[in-house]
Design an enzyme around this catalytic site. Structure first.
Site, PDB file in Angstrom:
ATOM      1  N   GLY A  11     -93.043 -54.442-123.299  1.00  0.00           N
ATOM      2  CA  GLY A  11     -94.063 -54.192-122.261  1.00  0.00           C
ATOM      3  C   GLY A  11     -93.506 -53.252-121.199  1.00  0.00           C
ATOM      4  O   GLY A  11     -92.348 -52.973-121.172  1.00  0.00           O
ATOM      5  N   ARG A  72     -95.683 -52.528-129.411  1.00  0.00           N
ATOM      6  CA  ARG A  72     -94.878 -53.851-129.981  1.00  0.00           C
ATOM      7  C   ARG A  72     -94.896 -53.458-131.475  1.00  0.00           C
ATOM      8  O   ARG A  72     -96.137 -53.655-131.946  1.00  0.00           O
ATOM      9  CB  ARG A  72     -95.540 -55.063-129.605  1.00  0.00           C
ATOM     10  CG  ARG A  72     -95.364 -55.353-127.839  1.00  0.00           C
ATOM     11  CD  ARG A  72     -95.785 -56.568-127.550  1.00  0.00           C
ATOM     12  NE  ARG A  72     -95.961 -56.714-126.204  1.00  0.00           N
ATOM     13  CZ  ARG A  72     -95.308 -56.994-125.407  1.00  0.00           C
ATOM     14  NH1 ARG A  72     -93.827 -56.837-125.436  1.00  0.00           N
ATOM     15  NH2 ARG A  72     -95.577 -57.176-123.737  1.00  0.00           N
ATOM     16  N   ASP A 103     -85.874 -58.335-124.106  1.00  0.00           N
ATOM     17  CA  ASP A 103     -85.519 -59.316-125.165  1.00  0.00           C
ATOM     18  C   ASP A 103     -85.850 -58.884-126.504  1.00  0.00           C
ATOM     19  O   ASP A 103     -84.928 -58.922-127.585  1.00  0.00           O
ATOM     20  CB  ASP A 103     -86.026 -60.428-124.932  1.00  0.00           C
ATOM     21  CG  ASP A 103     -85.306 -61.610-125.767  1.00  0.00           C
ATOM     22  OD1 ASP A 103     -84.166 -62.052-125.504  1.00  0.00           O
ATOM     23  OD2 ASP A 103     -86.175 -62.266-126.534  1.00  0.00           O
ATOM     24  N   THR A 126     -87.499 -54.389-118.329  1.00  0.00           N
ATOM     25  CA  THR A 126     -88.514 -55.793-118.439  1.00  0.00           C
ATOM     26  C   THR A 126     -88.994 -56.163-117.140  1.00  0.00           C
ATOM     27  O   THR A 126     -87.904 -56.500-116.248  1.00  0.00           O
ATOM     28  CB  THR A 126     -88.345 -56.721-119.193  1.00  0.00           C
ATOM     29  OG1 THR A 126     -89.108 -57.841-118.991  1.00  0.00           O
ATOM     30  CG2 THR A 126     -86.825 -57.258-119.155  1.00  0.00           C
ATOM     31  N   ASP A 128     -89.719 -59.133-116.710  1.00  0.00           N
ATOM     32  CA  ASP A 128     -89.507 -60.491-116.895  1.00  0.00           C
ATOM     33  C   ASP A 128     -88.021 -61.024-116.276  1.00  0.00           C
ATOM     34  O   ASP A 128     -87.654 -62.143-115.912  1.00  0.00           O
ATOM     35  CB  ASP A 128     -89.604 -61.092-118.444  1.00  0.00           C
ATOM     36  CG  ASP A 128     -91.002 -61.039-118.761  1.00  0.00           C
ATOM     37  OD1 ASP A 128     -92.037 -60.688-117.958  1.00  0.00           O
ATOM     38  OD2 ASP A 128     -91.211 -60.677-120.072  1.00  0.00           O
ATOM     39  N   ASP A 130     -85.295 -61.392-117.941  1.00  0.00           N
ATOM     40  CA  ASP A 130     -85.012 -62.437-118.678  1.00  0.00           C
ATOM     41  C   ASP A 130     -83.639 -62.062-119.647  1.00  0.00           C
ATOM     42  O   ASP A 130     -83.982 -62.574-120.895  1.00  0.00           O
ATOM     43  CB  ASP A 130     -86.080 -63.473-119.535  1.00  0.00           C
ATOM     44  CG  ASP A 130     -86.807 -62.158-120.330  1.00  0.00           C
ATOM     45  OD1 ASP A 130     -86.509 -61.048-120.139  1.00  0.00           O
ATOM     46  OD2 ASP A 130     -87.936 -62.663-121.356  1.00  0.00           O
ATOM     47  N   ARG A 172     -93.669 -64.130-119.272  1.00  0.00           N
ATOM     48  CA  ARG A 172     -93.728 -64.583-120.579  1.00  0.00           C
ATOM     49  C   ARG A 172     -93.091 -66.398-120.681  1.00  0.00           C
ATOM     50  O   ARG A 172     -93.705 -66.972-119.780  1.00  0.00           O
ATOM     51  CB  ARG A 172     -93.137 -63.999-121.588  1.00  0.00           C
ATOM     52  CG  ARG A 172     -93.295 -64.195-123.162  1.00  0.00           C
ATOM     53  CD  ARG A 172     -92.388 -63.315-123.946  1.00  0.00           C
ATOM     54  NE  ARG A 172     -92.838 -62.120-123.930  1.00  0.00           N
ATOM     55  CZ  ARG A 172     -93.950 -61.312-124.479  1.00  0.00           C
ATOM     56  NH1 ARG A 172     -94.665 -62.311-125.431  1.00  0.00           N
ATOM     57  NH2 ARG A 172     -94.183 -60.223-124.463  1.00  0.00           N
TER      58      ARG A 172
HETATM   59  O1  F6P Z   1     -92.591 -58.847-121.304  1.00  0.00           O
HETATM   60  C1  F6P Z   1     -93.579 -58.296-120.098  1.00  0.00           C
HETATM   61  C2  F6P Z   1     -94.881 -59.149-120.139  1.00  0.00           C
HETATM   62  O2  F6P Z   1     -95.573 -58.440-118.961  1.00  0.00           O
HETATM   63  C3  F6P Z   1     -94.784 -60.605-119.961  1.00  0.00           C
HETATM   64  O3  F6P Z   1     -94.691 -61.064-118.463  1.00  0.00           O
HETATM   65  C4  F6P Z   1     -96.102 -61.016-120.551  1.00  0.00           C
HETATM   66  O4  F6P Z   1     -96.163 -62.444-121.012  1.00  0.00           O
HETATM   67  C5  F6P Z   1     -96.452 -59.962-121.586  1.00  0.00           C
HETATM   68  O5  F6P Z   1     -95.546 -58.855-121.291  1.00  0.00           O
HETATM   69  C6  F6P Z   1     -97.816 -59.566-121.752  1.00  0.00           C
HETATM   70  O6  F6P Z   1     -97.686 -58.560-122.991  1.00  0.00           O
HETATM   71  P1  F6P Z   1     -98.939 -57.879-123.378  1.00  0.00           P
HETATM   72  O7  F6P Z   1     -99.192 -56.591-122.352  1.00  0.00           O
HETATM   73  O8  F6P Z   1     -98.762 -57.272-124.549  1.00  0.00           O
HETATM   74  O9  F6P Z   1    -100.415 -58.702-123.291  1.00  0.00           O
END
Ligand code: F6P
Length: 324
Positions: A11, A72, A103, A126, A128, A130, A172
């Protein structure tokens, strides 16, 4: 080190561009060529490379998103994908790679490093937060401030209507964003995955506030909290328990990922981008650069993942204490 590559993966996070800029400029300053890999690991596997010079990163420090784009990648999880990535690195005579991501990015890089010999330095990017081995990750400060601004606005309208709001925050399966934004906005309750949600306790708190005729009630709920049915399930439960309570749900979603990075994120990204290139020049490999107590630290990539992070106990206690 003659040529290094840089990519952003997972992300996007505000400040990734500032990190790319710092990587490019530090490398150029040291006489090293830089290749930008577009679309993260996917672009690496497919050979989507382009040279980056100092002028290519002019004016991007204030921009959200990532000029290199991100993705991804399923392909990079496979043996063939990793082999193709290594071959691409050889073909472009890449001596080291800087990965800006979270991560999933570091887990992928660790797998790759088990099979192929190529120095890799990670930069934590990130929203997050995390990741172990750093106090902050690039993007967290901006994202959490975006959430704070949104929740403050929600509080205004909640107060005007005497409403209860359930606000879902990204992260997440980590609760840092919800915890920080919830504390900063004086949320009446904060539900995060790191703390087992006691739904009866949540209901008791609301009932007490109702008896006190509290005008507004903001519940911040991390998207990864285990509450059954998420914010919408919780809203249905509240409707059953408190039929006269006017309840609304706000899912902040991807708005938290965009926008111009904060000063803190720009400075963090600049320091980490610089440190990553210095680490490669210094012969380091398979580590993530982070900042702990304002000092640069280097953590093995396989340890810089979410399973090694922990929310400080005092912050968890604050949720309970400040909700009286
Ligand atoms: O890891 C960053 C993040 O924004 C998380 O907080 C969230 O769960 C996820 O990515 C959403 O991913 P996507 O944009 O692929 O839906």
């Amino acid at each position: 080190m003659n040529t290094i590559a840089v990519l952003t993966s997972g992300g996007d996070a505000p400040g990734m561009n500032a990190a790319i800029r710092a990587v490019v400029r530090t490398a150029v300053h040291s006489g090293i060529k830089v290749v930008g890999i577009r679309r993260g690991f996917q672009g690496w596997v497919e050979g989507d490379f382009r040279p980056l010079e100092a002028k290519d990163v002019a004016g991007i420090i204030s921009r959200g998103g990532t000029i290199l784009k991100t993705a991804r990648s399923e392909a990079f999880r496979t043996e063939e994908g990793m082999r193709a990535a290594f071959q691409q690195a050889q073909k472009h005579e890449i001596d080291g790679v800087v990965l800006i991501g979270g991560d999933g990015t570091f887990c992928g890089a660790t797998e790759f490093a088990h099979r192929y010999s190529l120095p890799i330095i990670g930069i934590p990017g990130t929203i997050d937060k995390d990741i172990a081995g750093t106090d902050f990750t690039i993007g967290f400060d901006t994202a959490v401030n975006t959430a704070v601004e949104a929740i403050d606005k929600i509080r205004d309208t909640a107060e005007a209507h005497n409403r209860l709001f359930l606000v879902e925050i990204m992260g997440r399966d980590a609760g840092y964003m919800a915890l920080h934004s919830g504390l900063a906005c004086g949320a009446e309750d904060i539900l995060i995955p790191e703390v087992q949600t006691d739904i009866d306790q949540v209901l008791r708190r609301i009932a007490t506030d109702e008896r006190r005729k509290k005008a507004v009630h903001i519940l911040v709920v991390a998207e990864g909290d285990e509450v059954v049915g998420g914010v919408h399930g919780l809203q249905r439960k509240l409707a059953n328990e408190f039929p006269t309570l006017d309840t609304r749900v706000a899912v902040l979603g991807h708005i938290q990922r965009g926008g111009s990075p904060s000063c803190a994120d720009r400075v963090l990204a600049s320091r980490l981008g610089y440190a990553a290139v210095r680490a490669l020049i210094g012969g380091q490999a398979q580590v993530m650069v982070g900042i702990v107590n304002d000092e640069l630290v280097y953590t093995p990539l396989q340890c810089a993942t979410k399973k090694h992070t922990q929310i400080p106990a005092d912050m968890l206690d604050l949720i309970r204490v400040l909700a009286v």
